[in-house]
Design a protein around this motif. Structure first.
Motif, PDB file in Angstrom:
ATOM      1  N   THR A 168      51.056  -0.722  29.441  1.00 22.10           N
ATOM      2  CA  THR A 168      50.109  -0.209  28.133  1.00 22.10           C
ATOM      3  C   THR A 168      48.863  -0.228  28.242  1.00 22.10           C
ATOM      4  O   THR A 168      48.359   0.894  27.390  1.00 22.10           O
ATOM      5  N   ALA A 221      54.979  -3.611  32.413  1.00 18.67           N
ATOM      6  CA  ALA A 221      54.823  -3.522  31.273  1.00 18.67           C
ATOM      7  C   ALA A 221      53.288  -3.683  30.745  1.00 18.67           C
ATOM      8  O   ALA A 221      53.060  -2.583  29.870  1.00 18.67           O
ATOM      9  N   LEU A 222      52.374  -4.802  31.421  1.00 17.39           N
ATOM     10  CA  LEU A 222      51.000  -4.263  31.126  1.00 17.39           C
ATOM     11  C   LEU A 222      50.493  -3.424  31.476  1.00 17.39           C
ATOM     12  O   LEU A 222      49.597  -2.603  30.701  1.00 17.39           O
ATOM     13  N   SER A 223      50.910  -3.254  32.744  1.00 15.27           N
ATOM     14  CA  SER A 223      49.980  -2.161  32.875  1.00 15.27           C
ATOM     15  C   SER A 223      50.415  -1.141  32.569  1.00 15.27           C
ATOM     16  O   SER A 223      49.242   0.270  32.325  1.00 15.27           O
ATOM     17  N   SER A 237      49.697 -10.723  33.618  1.00 13.12           N
ATOM     18  CA  SER A 237      51.245 -10.647  33.274  1.00 13.12           C
ATOM     19  C   SER A 237      51.946 -12.655  34.015  1.00 13.12           C
ATOM     20  O   SER A 237      52.819 -12.799  33.665  1.00 13.12           O
ATOM     21  N   GLN A 262      48.379   3.514  28.385  1.00 14.84           N
ATOM     22  CA  GLN A 262      48.361   3.977  27.299  1.00 14.84           C
ATOM     23  C   GLN A 262      47.032   4.139  26.179  1.00 14.84           C
ATOM     24  O   GLN A 262      46.397   5.068  25.468  1.00 14.84           O
ATOM     25  N   PHE A 305      57.054   3.486  27.009  1.00 14.55           N
ATOM     26  CA  PHE A 305      55.787   4.404  27.437  1.00 14.55           C
ATOM     27  C   PHE A 305      56.475   5.060  28.420  1.00 14.55           C
ATOM     28  O   PHE A 305      54.992   6.002  28.372  1.00 14.55           O
ATOM     29  N   SER A 337      45.842  -6.260  35.499  1.00 10.66           N
ATOM     30  CA  SER A 337      46.874  -6.449  34.920  1.00 10.66           C
ATOM     31  C   SER A 337      48.312  -6.923  34.582  1.00 10.66           C
ATOM     32  O   SER A 337      48.782  -8.039  34.448  1.00 10.66           O
ATOM     33  N   LEU A 349      60.003  -1.833  26.597  1.00 11.51           N
ATOM     34  CA  LEU A 349      58.371  -1.751  26.508  1.00 11.51           C
ATOM     35  C   LEU A 349      58.259  -0.226  27.447  1.00 11.51           C
ATOM     36  O   LEU A 349      57.766   0.609  27.358  1.00 11.51           O
TER      37      LEU A 349
END
Length: 159
Positions: free
Chosen positions: A16, A12-14, A101, A19, A150, A97, A146
């Motif tokens: 993000t 999820a963080l990577s 997280s 994006q 993405f 990342s 999420l």
């Protein structure tokens, strides 16, 4: 937190990060998933600890659980080594990342983490979540949604 939650948290963080940057999303997300699991190398029962049992037992014997491998010091060392030996910046950013997280997610547990290791200061959020409990499952589901969002957006933009 469970390995599943750490894996999806790293993704999820990577995703993000993907994006908002021009890094290769696949490289970011694969390395983010690995980074989401890496700090638990200090726990022989973790997903990564079971994969590398000798390394896991050695790290646990030297440092214990949620100390060095859950610290800013470890994050900096991994970042330095990645920058020195891995020429693909997206892989380094994704791995870091995922690790971040992991740190954030474990800070939601009662035991927290020793983020400022070697200082013996526990970092945790004021409200905690039981590992494997319904709140963690809900959080994991939200993070999975999420990631799917993405990925769909990345595919949609390419067409």
């Amino acid at each position: 937190m469970t390995g599943k939650t750490h894996l999806i948290g790293g993704l999820a963080l990577s995703a993000t990060v993907a994006q908002f940057t021009s890094y290769d999303p696949l490289a970011l997300m694969v390395s983010g998933a690995v980074g989401g699991l890496l700090p638990d190398i200090c726990h022989s029962g973790s997903k990564i600890g079971r994969r590398f049992p000798l390394l896991s037992k050695t790290v646990n014997t030297l440092f214990g659980h949620r100390t060095f491998t859950h610290s800013l010091l470890f994050l900096c060392i991994v970042g330095f080594l990645m920058n020195k030996f891995v020429p693909v910046e997206a892989i380094t950013i994704g791995l870091l990342s995922g690790m971040i997280s992991h740190f954030v997610l474990d800070s939601f547990t009662r035991n927290g983490i020793k983020f400022l290791y070697p200082l013996n200061i526990t970092v945790r959020f004021p409200f905690t979540v039981r590992t494997g409990g319904s709140i963690e499952k809900l959080l994991g589901s939200a993070l999975a949604i999420l990631v799917v969002y993405f990925i769909i957006e990345m595919i949609w933009i390419d067409y």
